[in-house]
Design an enzyme around this catalytic site. Structure first.
Site, PDB file in Angstrom:
ATOM      1  N   THR A 176       4.625  10.505  -4.700  1.00  0.00           N
ATOM      2  CA  THR A 176       4.148  11.404  -3.660  1.00  0.00           C
ATOM      3  C   THR A 176       5.136  12.553  -3.723  1.00  0.00           C
ATOM      4  O   THR A 176       6.221  12.396  -4.265  1.00  0.00           O
ATOM      5  CB  THR A 176       4.243  10.696  -2.273  1.00  0.00           C
ATOM      6  N   ASP A 179      -0.854   6.754   3.213  1.00  0.00           N
ATOM      7  CA  ASP A 179      -0.151   7.165   4.442  1.00  0.00           C
ATOM      8  C   ASP A 179      -0.008   8.684   4.558  1.00  0.00           C
ATOM      9  O   ASP A 179       0.229   9.202   5.656  1.00  0.00           O
ATOM     10  CB  ASP A 179       1.268   6.574   4.452  1.00  0.00           C
ATOM     11  N   THR A 181       7.499   8.757   1.427  1.00  0.00           N
ATOM     12  CA  THR A 181       6.988   8.388   0.116  1.00  0.00           C
ATOM     13  C   THR A 181       7.248   6.902  -0.084  1.00  0.00           C
ATOM     14  O   THR A 181       8.198   6.365   0.465  1.00  0.00           O
ATOM     15  CB  THR A 181       7.670   9.224  -0.990  1.00  0.00           C
ATOM     16  N   GLY A 205       2.234   3.051   0.692  1.00  0.00           N
ATOM     17  CA  GLY A 205       1.542   3.618   1.849  1.00  0.00           C
ATOM     18  C   GLY A 205       1.255   2.598   2.936  1.00  0.00           C
ATOM     19  O   GLY A 205       1.364   2.907   4.128  1.00  0.00           O
TER      20      GLY A 205
END
Ligand code: GLY
Length: 286
Positions: A155, A186, A204, A207
Site C-alpha cells: 500500500t 482497509d 499499511t 487489511g
C-alpha cells in the site's frame, strides 16, 4: 503558523522478489519525498499528499496504481482514500479499475455530497470526471498472478502538515493479490486513513487486521483525547501485537512531529521530513 512536515510510506514488509531491494525502496521514497516536499513548501497539505501518492502510484515498485496486484480473477482493482483533517471529511474509492491515479478519484469525490464510491460505478465516475482509461497491470504482476501468489502487505500513503496548520492524509492500494474478487481493503476506510485537526494517519499491512483494530481512527482518537503521538502509536501497536496483528503506519501531529511504527515482524517502508530533518526507514534501522 506551523512548521510543515511530511511523511510517506511505500507499504509494509516483505520485499517483492529478487528484483527489489530495501535500497531501491529507500531510493524511490527519498525521491518522492523530495518532490512532495517542494509542493508542500509552495502549496498546501492536500497538494503535497496528492503529489506524493500520485508519484508512489506511478512507481511500479509499489503496490498501488501502476503495478497493483491482481485479484483472483486476474483483474487489478484499486482503492484509495483522502481525509482532510481541517474539515474532518473523508472521501474514497473502492475496487476501481483502469485508472492511473486512484487518489485523484478520491480527490474528485471530496467535492461531492456522496464521497465514497465502489466498483463499476467508481470507474464510470472517474471517466465522467475526465480521468483517462489506463491499464495498471505490469508483466511482473501478471506473472505473479499466474503463479497464484498472494501478498500480505503493500500500500502507499502520505500525511502532510502545511504552514497553515492543515493536516491531510491519503492512502492507495492494489490490495493483497489473489484475493476474492471484490474484497474491500482497509485503505478506503477510516481504519486505514484518518485525519483531524490534530493528527493524520495512514496504515499499511493486512487489511483485515487494520479494520479489526480500527488502527488509524484508534490512534487519532487517542491523540484527540490527550495522549502524545508517540504514546498513542505505542499503545496501539502493543494492543495490535497482543492480537498478533500485522500492520504498519505513518502518522504526524499538529506540532509537526512525523513518526512511523509497525507491529512485530513488519517493516514499514517510510520516509519523512519535519523539524528533525529528513530520515527514513533505512536510517532508522541502521
Ligand atoms: N492494506 C492493504 C490491503 O489489505 O489491501
Amino acid at each position: 503558523m506551523s512548521q510543515p512536515a511530511l511523511i510517506i510510506h511505500g507499504g509494509a514488509g516483505a520485499r517483492e522478489g529478487s528484483h527489489t531491494t530495501y535500497a531501491s525502496y529507500a531510493q524511490s521514497l527519498r525521491r518522492i519525498l523530495a518532490s512532495a516536499w517542494q509542493t508542500l513548501s509552495a502549496g498546501d497539505a492536500r497538494e503535497a499528499v496528492l503529489t506524493a501518492v500520485r508519484a508512489l502510484e506511478d512507481d511500479p515498485i509499489f503496490n498501488a496504481g501502476l503495478g497493483s496486484r491482481l485479484q483472483r480473477d486476474g483483474t487489478a482493482r484499486m482503492s484509495a482514500a483522502l481525509m482532510d483533517g481541517d474539515n474532518g471529511s473523508f472521501s474514497g474509492v473502492i475496487n476501481i479499475e483502469r485508472v492511473r491515479h486512484p487518489i485523484d478519484v478520491a480527490d474528485a469525490l471530496h467535492a461531492e455530497r456522496h464521497r465514497v464510491l465502489a466498483g463499476a460505478h467508481a470507474s464510470r465516475y472517474a471517466r465522467d470526471a475526465g480521468l483517462a482509461d489506463f491499464d495498471p497491470v505490469t508483466p511482473h504482476r501478471r506473472a505473479e498472478h499466474e503463479q497464484q501468489l498472494a501478498g500480505e502487505h503493500g500500500t502507499v500513503g502520505a500525511v502532510a502538515l502545511d504552514g497553515e496548520g492543515r493536516i491531510w492524509a491519503g492512502t492507495s492500494t492494489g490490495g493483497v493479490g489473489f484475493e476474492i474478487p471484490g474484497r474491500v481493503s482497509d485503505s478506503a476506510t477510516v481504519a486505514g486513513t484518518y485525519a483531524d485537526g490534530g493528527v493524520g494517519v495512514s496504515c499499511t499491512g493486512i487489511g483485515e487486521h487494520i479494520v479489526d483494530h480500527a488502527g488509524a481512527a484508534r490512534i487519532a482518537t487517542r491523540v484527540i483525547d490527550g495522549l502524545d503521538l508517540e504514546a498513542a502509536i505505542q499503545r496501539t501497536l502493543d494492543e495490535a501485537d497482543a492480537r498478533s496483528f500485522e500492520y504498519g503506519l505513518i502518522a504526524l501531529d499538529r506540532g509537526g512531529l512525523a513518526l512511523a511504527g509497525s507491529t512485530h515482524g513488519v517493516t514499514t517502508l517510510w520516509a519523512a521530513r519535519d523539524s528533525h530533518g529528513s530520515r527514513d526507514f533505512v536510517d532508522a534501522s541502521a
